[in-house]
Structure formats: C-alpha cells, structure tokens
Design a protein around this motif. Structure first.
Motif, PDB file in Angstrom:
ATOM      1  N   GLU A 124       0.845  -1.186   0.000  1.00  0.00           N
ATOM      2  CA  GLU A 124       0.000   0.000   0.000  1.00  0.00           C
ATOM      3  C   GLU A 124       0.884   1.240   0.000  1.00  0.00           C
ATOM      4  O   GLU A 124       1.787   1.375   0.833  1.00  0.00           O
ATOM      5  CB  GLU A 124      -0.926   0.015   1.215  1.00  0.00           C
ATOM      6  N   SER A 125       0.620   2.127  -0.929  1.00  0.00           N
ATOM      7  CA  SER A 125       1.388   3.359  -1.050  1.00  0.00           C
ATOM      8  C   SER A 125       0.425   4.537  -1.056  1.00  0.00           C
ATOM      9  O   SER A 125      -0.614   4.505  -1.718  1.00  0.00           O
ATOM     10  CB  SER A 125       2.216   3.352  -2.345  1.00  0.00           C
ATOM     11  N   SER A 126       0.766   5.585  -0.313  1.00  0.00           N
ATOM     12  CA  SER A 126      -0.073   6.780  -0.270  1.00  0.00           C
ATOM     13  C   SER A 126       0.812   8.016  -0.293  1.00  0.00           C
ATOM     14  O   SER A 126       1.984   7.969   0.096  1.00  0.00           O
ATOM     15  CB  SER A 126      -0.963   6.780   0.978  1.00  0.00           C
ATOM     16  N   ALA A 127       0.253   9.120  -0.752  1.00  0.00           N
ATOM     17  CA  ALA A 127       1.050  10.340  -0.869  1.00  0.00           C
ATOM     18  C   ALA A 127       0.153  11.562  -0.858  1.00  0.00           C
ATOM     19  O   ALA A 127      -1.005  11.530  -1.322  1.00  0.00           O
ATOM     20  CB  ALA A 127       1.881  10.319  -2.148  1.00  0.00           C
ATOM     21  N   LEU A 128       0.692  12.645  -0.342  1.00  0.00           N
ATOM     22  CA  LEU A 128       0.105  13.977  -0.432  1.00  0.00           C
ATOM     23  C   LEU A 128       1.122  14.868  -1.130  1.00  0.00           C
ATOM     24  O   LEU A 128       2.325  14.785  -0.846  1.00  0.00           O
ATOM     25  CB  LEU A 128      -0.221  14.540   0.956  1.00  0.00           C
ATOM     26  N   TYR A 129       0.649  15.728  -2.021  1.00  0.00           N
ATOM     27  CA  TYR A 129       1.611  16.543  -2.767  1.00  0.00           C
ATOM     28  C   TYR A 129       1.010  17.892  -3.138  1.00  0.00           C
ATOM     29  O   TYR A 129      -0.220  18.060  -3.204  1.00  0.00           O
ATOM     30  CB  TYR A 129       2.070  15.825  -4.042  1.00  0.00           C
ATOM     31  N   ILE A 130       1.899  18.851  -3.366  1.00  0.00           N
ATOM     32  CA  ILE A 130       1.516  20.161  -3.872  1.00  0.00           C
ATOM     33  C   ILE A 130       2.668  20.695  -4.715  1.00  0.00           C
ATOM     34  O   ILE A 130       3.844  20.486  -4.390  1.00  0.00           O
ATOM     35  CB  ILE A 130       1.177  21.152  -2.733  1.00  0.00           C
ATOM     36  N   ASP A 131       2.344  21.333  -5.821  1.00  0.00           N
ATOM     37  CA  ASP A 131       3.333  21.872  -6.736  1.00  0.00           C
ATOM     38  C   ASP A 131       2.809  23.219  -7.232  1.00  0.00           C
ATOM     39  O   ASP A 131       1.740  23.284  -7.856  1.00  0.00           O
ATOM     40  CB  ASP A 131       3.554  20.908  -7.909  1.00  0.00           C
TER      41      ASP A 131
END
Length: 442
Positions: A67-74
C-alpha cells in the motif's frame, strides 16, 4: 499460479487564478495485493527407479500486500513576465506485508510426506496443498517507509519562442521484499533507494517555427541503488544454494547530455533526431557477501566473509551513447488521400546487464581480487533500422501501413542473468519483422 488485485485512486485540485501564482495539489493511494504458488520439479526428468535427478520436489508460496499513499503540492509563481519559479513537495508512505513459504525435498529442507504428481500440478487446481508446518522456510514480515521529496525549477523566457531552465529534484523508491527468497535470513526487507537530480536545459523554436530544439545537461546521484541479482547463499548449517535477491548496490553518479531536434524543411518533409550521452559509474559498491559468495565470485576455498569492493564494475543498463534519426515524407495524392514514407534508425552502445556473479582474473600486486563480469552478459551495441509505408483515405477514417522492423535482421543481446557457475539466461532483441496493419477511426 498468480493472483493479483490492484486499486488506484487519485484526487487532484488545480487552480486557475488570474494572478502570478497557480498550483496543483492532490492525494494519491495505490494498493497491490499479490499471491502466487509455484510447483517445481528440479533437475532432469529421469524415469529410472532410484534416480537422483527427478526426486527433488519444491513448492513455493508467496504473498505480498503493498500500500502506497502520498500527499503533494506543486506551485508556480511568476516573478516577472519572463521568469517563473516552481516548487513542489510530496509526502510518501509505503507499507508492505510479506509471507513466504518454501519447501524442498533435498538436503536444504525436510522431505514431505506429500508426493506431488508434477503433471497434475501443471493442470490444477493451482492452490497450495500443504499446511504451513510442512515448509522448511516460513517467513512473515512487514515493513514501512516514508519520505519527503521535493523539487525546485527556475524558468526564464529569452523570447516568445526560447526558454531556459534549471532544476533540482529529490527522488525516492521504497524498499521491499524479494518475492523469490528461500531462507528466513534472506527474506529480510531491502532498504529504499534515493536520488538527487540536477538539470540545466533549453527549449526553443527557431527558423520561423520550423526547427524545434530541446537540450539538457543532467547529473543524478543515487544512494542505495536497487538491483536484482542471483547470488550464492550459505545457511547456518553450511548448505549453499543460489537465489535471486534484491540488494542495495551502493552509490553511483550519472551525468550526461540529451538532445532532441525536429525540423520541417518543407510542408511535406520532416526530420527528427535525438542524441544521448551517459557517464554512469559506481562511487561505492561493496554488497555484504558471505564466504560462499566470495568463493562463487573469485575467492579461494575458505575465503573469509567480507565486503568485496566491486565499484570498478560497470553500472548495469548504462550505455555511453545512443542516437537516432527519423525521416518522414508525406505525399498528397490527387484523390485526397495521403501517402507517407518513413525511415528511421537508432544506435545504442553496449552496456553491462549485471555486475556479478563475476569471474576472477587473479589478484593484483596488493593482493586484491581482479574481477570482471561474466562473458555473454553484456547488452550488445546495435543499430536498428525500420521502414514504414502508410496510406490514409481522404476522410482520414481508414489507414493502412506496411512495415519492416529490424531491416538488416541484426542479432543482439538485450539482457542476461548469470546463475553462479551454472548457466546464463540471455534474452535477445526481436529479429526482422514484416507486417501489415489496418486502422479505422470512428
């Protein structure tokens, strides 16, 4: 038999402000659940009673839930009308649960009361027929990793048609478990790999928009590179065997140049070219090897376990040079249809596919092993040529193509997997292929 279920979901928010700042933000989640069971009859099939070559039976069962999860902003901020800066951040988390059952009927494991009909195993049912206590290897393990990665990009427009940029990015590849491990001490998780990449580039249109040029100079530093290798293992009882392991292969640095060019000398003729150079070397490569590893690599009998310096070997899949060209001529027919002719070729230097197992070349004046890769494990240099002739109807609904790939029928190795001192699995590129394709646009 393999059973696999995957699920992926991403939510993304994109801004469209009138001001100098805009951004993309989101959350992503990925699940990958894998199970497989293997029935194996090891050795030669020999019907002779009491033969040693067909008595070894093996069953392997592997389960890995990931299981892989991520939060991001660019976000991008326009400093001026011609200069902008972009910065991005990503928080990643990876969790993996792993089970491995491995049972053999030879010296490396208990002899099961279960007698397997290998022909029936090929036909099914493809499920594990044995309880856990029958397996000599029974491993359940889990691990998780998280990382903060980011990037910064500065762009400047020299004109309406030409821009230059510089960037720095930090990358991350999660650790995991090798799904073909055979012993408890080799079924431990390997570490994540990280990278830091710097690039300077130019993108532009020239000659009234008929020439497009993209060029970049890059440098990437890798830490704990992940490599899949066949190695020799020795267990606590002194038994030795081989298995495919994923290892953290030290540190390396890659740098080079990439150039892409497209040119339209006329409305009906187009030329595309690309060029890439790569200088990729190990800064350090000293995997932890057992005494049996040492023996398989180079050492004399009884060589002590140590970290063998393999940094002089080539980094796999890193050709120093590649370039290609494609030329396309489009002829407008009086019927309204079009006929196009395309010739293209691509050249790629030779490269190493795996640094070891390797062969000893003796020792140097300082008593250090001289180690070279095994023969026939190199990807060979090759130039592949292709020809495509296409016709499209006036309404552009029907297209037909006649093609010849690998025009000169070159034979070239693309990868190999040496198994200790036993054999070498080599994979070659496809031979000449001649075909005809029809397409319809609805």
């Amino acid at each position: 038999n393999t059973k696999r279920e995957m699920f992926q979901q991403e939510l993304r928010l994109t801004s469209n402000f009138d001001g100098p700042f805009n951004f993309v933000a989101g959350a992503a989640m990925y699940e990958d659940d894998l199970e497989f069971v293997v029935f194996a009859s090891l050795g030669l099939v020999d019907p002779t009673p009491g033969s040693l070559f067909n008595t070894i039976r093996q069953i392997q069962f592997t389960k890995q839930d990931r299981e892989s999860s991520a939060l991001y902003i660019d976000g991008t901020y326009n400093l001026t009308e011609s200069t902008s800066i972009t910065a991005g951040f990503r928080r990643s988390k990876d969790e993996k649960y792993f089970e491995r059952l491995d049972q053999g009927g030879g010296a490396s494991g208990p002899i099961s009361n279960f007698v397997m009909d290998i022909n029936s195993a090929y036909k099914g049912p493809f499920t594990n027929p044995l309880p856990r206590e029958e397996f000599s290897t029974d491993v359940s393990n889990s691990a998780e990793w998280d990382a903060n990665t980011w990037r910064v990009v500065l762009e400047h427009d020299l004109s309406d048609a030409v821009m230059v940029y510089g960037s720095f990015a930090k990358g991350f590849q999660a650790g995991g478990f090798a799904e073909t491990c055979a012993k408890a001490f080799t079924c431990q998780p390997y570490n994540p790999s990280e990278s830091e990449a710097t690039a300077l580039g130019l993108k532009g249109d020239f000659l009234d928009g008929t020439l497009r040029l993209n060029a970049e100079i890059f440098s990437v530093d890798y830490t704990d590179i992940l490599r899949s290798q066949v190695t020799v293992i020795v267990d606590a009882l002194g038994n030795n065997f081989q298995e495919t392991r994923v290892i953290n292969a030290g540190e390396s640095k890659a740098q080079g140049i990439e150039v892409e060019l497209s040119w339209l000398p006329t409305d009906n003729f187009r030329v595309d070219m690309n060029l890439g150079t790569l200088d990729h070397e190990f800064d350090s490569f000293a995997p932890r090897l057992s005494a049996v590893d040492m023996l398989a690599l180079s050492g004399p009998a009884g060589a002590p376990a140590q970290n063998l310096d393999l940094s002089s070997l080539d980094v796999p899949f890193s050709p120093e040079l590649n370039f290609g060209m494609s030329a396309t001529y489009i002829h407008d027919l009086s019927s309204g249809g079009t006929l196009s002719l395309n010739y293209n070729f691509h050249y790629q230097d030779e490269y190493e596919t795996q640094p070891y197992p390797a062969n000893t070349q003796g020792v140097d004046a300082n008593g250090q092993y001289i180690i070279k890769p095994k023969a026939n494990t190199q990807g060979e240099s090759r130039t592949i040529q292709n020809i495509i002739v296409s016709y499209t109807t006036p309404d552009e609904k029907v297209s037909t193509s006649f093609f010849v790939k690998n025009l000169t029928d070159d034979t070239y190795r693309v990868s190999a997997n040496a198994v200790g001192q036993l054999w070498n699995f080599a994979i070659h590129g496809p031979p000449r292929e001649i075909g005809f394709k029809v397409g319809y646009n609805f």
